[in-house]
Design a protein around this motif. Structure first.
Motif, short mmCIF file in Angstrom:
data_model
loop_
_atom_site.label_atom_id
_atom_site.label_comp_id
_atom_site.label_asym_id
_atom_site.label_seq_id
_atom_site.Cartn_x
_atom_site.Cartn_y
_atom_site.Cartn_z
N PRO A 144 -9.10 11.96 -18.68
CA PRO A 144 -8.32 11.09 -19.15
C PRO A 144 -8.66 10.10 -20.24
CG PRO A 144 -9.59 10.17 -17.08
CD PRO A 144 -10.12 11.85 -17.46
N THR A 145 -9.90 10.19 -20.77
CA THR A 145 -10.31 9.32 -21.89
C THR A 145 -10.43 10.17 -22.89
OG1 THR A 145 -12.58 9.62 -21.20
CG2 THR A 145 -11.69 7.59 -20.23
N GLY A 146 -10.18 11.37 -23.03
CA GLY A 146 -10.07 12.20 -24.33
C GLY A 146 -9.03 11.65 -24.98
N GLY A 147 -9.61 11.51 -26.71
CA GLY A 147 -8.52 11.18 -27.54
C GLY A 147 -8.42 9.57 -27.50
N LEU A 148 -9.00 8.90 -26.79
CA LEU A 148 -8.67 7.37 -26.59
C LEU A 148 -9.70 6.48 -27.34
CD1 LEU A 148 -7.36 6.83 -22.97
CD2 LEU A 148 -6.08 7.25 -25.13
N ASP A 149 -9.21 5.73 -27.90
CA ASP A 149 -10.10 4.57 -28.70
C ASP A 149 -10.89 3.69 -27.45
OD1 ASP A 149 -8.29 2.79 -27.53
OD2 ASP A 149 -7.26 2.31 -29.48
N PRO A 150 -11.80 3.15 -27.89
CA PRO A 150 -12.87 2.41 -26.78
C PRO A 150 -11.71 1.37 -26.13
CG PRO A 150 -13.89 2.19 -29.04
CD PRO A 150 -12.30 3.02 -29.28
N PHE A 151 -10.80 0.79 -26.62
CA PHE A 151 -9.63 -0.11 -25.82
C PHE A 151 -9.23 0.85 -24.77
CE2 PHE A 151 -10.04 -2.24 -29.90
CZ PHE A 151 -10.48 -3.39 -29.45
N GLY A 152 -8.76 1.95 -25.29
CA GLY A 152 -7.97 2.77 -24.40
C GLY A 152 -9.09 3.41 -23.31
N ARG A 153 -10.15 3.45 -23.30
CA ARG A 153 -11.21 3.85 -22.37
C ARG A 153 -11.27 2.65 -21.27
NH1 ARG A 153 -14.06 6.75 -26.39
NH2 ARG A 153 -15.86 5.17 -26.42
N MET A 154 -11.21 1.46 -21.96
CA MET A 154 -11.62 0.25 -21.21
C MET A 154 -10.23 0.20 -20.34
SD MET A 154 -12.92 -3.37 -22.49
CE MET A 154 -11.08 -3.85 -22.75
N ASP A 155 -9.08 0.59 -20.88
CA ASP A 155 -7.78 0.47 -20.01
C ASP A 155 -7.77 1.43 -18.93
OD1 ASP A 155 -6.93 -1.42 -21.68
OD2 ASP A 155 -5.47 -0.07 -22.68
N ILE A 156 -8.31 2.69 -19.24
CA ILE A 156 -8.37 3.62 -18.36
C ILE A 156 -9.41 3.17 -17.10
CG2 ILE A 156 -9.05 6.07 -17.78
CD1 ILE A 156 -6.58 6.23 -19.50
N ALA A 200 -17.48 4.23 -13.38
CA ALA A 200 -16.36 4.20 -12.45
C ALA A 200 -16.27 4.89 -10.95
CB ALA A 200 -15.06 5.07 -13.24
N CYS A 201 -17.41 5.74 -10.92
CA CYS A 201 -17.45 6.82 -9.91
C CYS A 201 -18.03 6.45 -8.58
CB CYS A 201 -17.95 8.18 -10.14
SG CYS A 201 -16.86 9.04 -11.30
N ASP A 202 -17.67 6.59 -7.38
CA ASP A 202 -18.32 6.59 -6.13
C ASP A 202 -18.69 7.73 -5.77
OD1 ASP A 202 -16.89 4.22 -5.66
OD2 ASP A 202 -15.16 5.27 -4.85
N HIS A 203 -18.14 8.80 -6.20
CA HIS A 203 -18.76 10.33 -5.85
C HIS A 203 -18.69 11.13 -7.00
CE1 HIS A 203 -19.26 11.58 -1.46
NE2 HIS A 203 -18.71 10.56 -1.32
N ILE A 204 -19.71 12.12 -7.14
CA ILE A 204 -19.74 12.82 -8.16
C ILE A 204 -19.94 14.30 -7.66
CG2 ILE A 204 -21.34 13.41 -10.30
CD1 ILE A 204 -21.62 10.63 -10.66
N ALA A 205 -19.43 15.39 -8.58
CA ALA A 205 -19.70 16.76 -8.29
C ALA A 205 -19.88 17.33 -9.74
CB ALA A 205 -18.60 17.44 -7.37
N ILE A 206 -20.90 18.17 -9.91
CA ILE A 206 -21.25 18.78 -11.07
C ILE A 206 -21.00 20.29 -10.83
CG2 ILE A 206 -22.69 19.24 -13.00
CD1 ILE A 206 -24.18 16.73 -12.31
N VAL A 207 -19.90 20.86 -11.60
CA VAL A 207 -19.64 22.31 -11.43
C VAL A 207 -20.44 22.97 -12.78
CG1 VAL A 207 -17.71 22.32 -9.99
CG2 VAL A 207 -17.44 21.87 -12.68
N ALA A 208 -20.78 24.23 -12.70
CA ALA A 208 -21.08 25.00 -13.69
C ALA A 208 -21.00 26.36 -13.56
CB ALA A 208 -22.51 24.83 -13.95
#
Ligand SMILES: Nc1ncnc2c1ncn2[C@@H]1O[C@H](COP(=O)(O)OP(=O)(O)OP(=O)(O)O)[C@@H](O)[C@H]1O
Ligand SMILES: [Mg+2]
Lengths: 262, 253
Positions: B164-176, B203-211
């Motif tokens: 969701p934050t790809g291509g957003l400016d710092p304000f955009g990221r903050m909005d997200i 932002a997260c409560d839970h994280i999963a890392i995939v590879a």
């Protein structure tokens, strides 16, 4: 139903807001110029001739518009990737197909209605005569034929890019229109396998001649008997429904992944 | 019913001109309801592919995927989902406001609800001023914002956001970040992928890392990462360890 209408509405907005509308105006102008120039060259008093050419152009234009508009609907959703947010909604693939068909067919039928209106006005303006009820019958059957062409284009476009779908629809519908009515004559000359093949083609290709009552309109033979009219209409509806069913089957399980949409 | 998303041994294989590509390999994830779940992994790990299966764009080669206990192949599973695609794009001939209207109609929402939500979402993503312009004139970030708004039009219970934050400016990221917070406060589930690990950490409560289509690490955000590491260093370490291990497996000598 609301979902189908929403998809059809997008088809309309697309055509109204892009340059496509100019194409319609150019075609209308072409029709006008052709018919009026027939008059100038002195062929005008034979208004039968004007009717004939007017209706022929109307059929050709309707045919071209149906294919070029419908065949690109699904492929552009894919190439623009707008298909993803659409399918992420509780919209079934069947509803998407229906929406695209309703949208394209209603656009094309509206344009065709304009061609009929123009032809009517010109013929009447030249002092010719066109019976409105026959013309209406002709238009309704014509619109049904266009529905068949739109459904055919949709079938091809479920699994092909728009160029390929356009070409195939032109070939198949054009061949049906020109060749199918002549198959009985051809069959008389063929024997064995050739004749069997022709019989199969005769039974499986759409009979567009069932929707074409131009001669009746031009020569003023009067209204088509309502039974026959209803039968033609029913035939068209069955054809459209079968084609849309095929389109749905082809589209239902399609995977939308990267690269598949090129 | 306390899981929003569950996959069991999910595998996806693509046939390409030069053989098969296995994008997902027995992937198991469980996203509890009401959590903000960060789905991380290097490029090509299988994040978007997982989302595509969840939304029914592609079918799994094997295994299953459920959303709120319903098989993802059922249309009904998508009634309460909002989705932001990886590279959002939309109909250039529509205005932003029209796009939101039509999206609302695809959910069969009532007209006045669509109107109200459109207005508040346009404000939320900062597009009020551009709302009545054709989207053809939008910048990449504006399109991203509009598509996010489109994903929220049905007031979804589960929001799936692909970067969701790809291509957003710092304000955009903050909005997200704020939107994600609001969604969590409203009890919604957010499942999102991102390469902005500092955002994820916040932002997260839970994280999963995939590879390579496997889950190589997962857990609650506050206990997964050891005290002495931050998420970014942890991520680099586990991904590297995984690729070293899988290389060793392929060439045992
Ligand atoms: N249609 C396809 N045909 C062949 N391979 C594919 C296809 N779609 C995805 N893949 C492959 O599957 C793997 C996973 O891709 P995916 O898009 O899920 O990665 P991702 O984790 O979203 O990466 P990124 O962070 O770059 O967005 C990649 O190796 C990709 O090349
Ligand atoms: Mg991705």
């Amino acid at each position: 139903m609301k979902r189908i209408i929403a998809i059809a509405y997008v088809v309309w907005l697309n055509l109204l807001r892009k340059k496509d509308l100019y194409v319609l105006f150019i075609l209308l102008a072409a029709l006008l110029v052709t018919l009026v120039s027939l008059n100038i060259f002195g062929l005008g008093h034979a208004t039968g001739y004007v009717k004939d050419i007017g209706l022929l152009l109307t059929w050709i234009f309707g045919w071209i518009l149906s294919i070029s508009i419908t065949a690109r609907q699904l492929p552009t959703e894919e190439s623009r990737r707008t298909i993803f947010p659409l399918l992420a909604k509780p919209l079934t693939r069947g509803q998407l197909i229906m929406g695209k068909w309703v949208g394209s067919w209603s656009v094309v039928s509206t344009a065709t209605a304009a061609f009929y209106a123009l032809t009517y006005l010109i013929v009447v303006g030249m002092g010719g005569h066109l019976t409105a009820p026959v013309l209406v019958q002709g238009f309704v059957l014509h619109a049904t034929a266009l529905g068949v062409v739109c459904a055919m284009a949709l079938v091809f476009s479920t699994r092909m890019n728009s160029d390929a779908a356009c070409t195939l629809t032109y070939v198949l519908s054009g061949a049906s229109f020109l060749v199918v009515p002549r198959i009985p004559q051809l069959m008389a000359k063929e024997t064995g396998l050739g004749s069997d093949l022709l019989l199969i083609l005769y039974n499986f290709l759409p009979h567009f001649e069932a929707f074409d009552i131009r001669r009746r309109i031009v020569h003023d033979y009067g209204r088509m008997p309502s039974g026959l009219f209803a039968l033609s209409l029913l035939y068209g509806i069955v054809l459209i429904a079968s084609l849309l069913l095929i389109a749905w089957i082809a589209y239902r399980k399609k995977h939308f992944s990267r690269g598949s949409m090129l | 019913m306390n899981t929003a998303i569950e996959t069991r041994s999910l595998s996806v294989t693509f046939a390409t001109s030069s053989g098969h590509v296995t994008a997902l390999h027995d992937l198991n994830i469980v996203v509890p309801k009401g959590t903000v779940f960060g789905f991380l992994g290097p490029n090509g790990a299988g994040k978007s592919t997982t989302m595509h299966v969840l939304l029914g764009f592609i079918a799994a080669t094997s295994g299953e995927a459920m959303i709120f206990g319903k098989d993802v192949r059922e249309t009904i599973a998508r009634q309460s989902i909002g989705y932001l695609p990886e590279r959002p794009d939309t109909y250039p001939f529509l205005t932003g406001r029209e796009l939101l209207h039509i999206s609302g109609r695809l959910f069969e929402l009532k007209k006045h609800i669509i109107r109200e939500r459109t207005q508040s979402l346009l404000e939320k993503v900062g597009l009020t001023a551009a709302a009545d312009r054709r989207t053809a004139t939008y910048s990449r970030g504006m399109l991203q914002r509009l598509c996010l708004a489109q994903a929220l039009i049905n007031d979804p219970e589960l929001v799936i956001l692909d970067e969701p934050t790809g291509g957003l400016d710092p304000f955009g990221r903050m909005d997200i970040r704020k939107i994600i917070h609001d969604l969590r406060d409203a009890g919604k589930t957010v499942f999102f992928s991102s390469h902005e690990l500092s955002e994820v950490e916040l932002a997260c409560d839970h994280i999963a890392i995939v590879a390579e289509g496997h889950v190589i690490a997962s857990g609650p955000a506050d206990t997964l990462v050891p005290e002495e590491e931050n998420l970014e260093r942890y991520f680099m370490r586990v991904v590297r360890e995984h690729s070293d291990a899988s290389r060793a497996k392929q060439q045992p000598f």
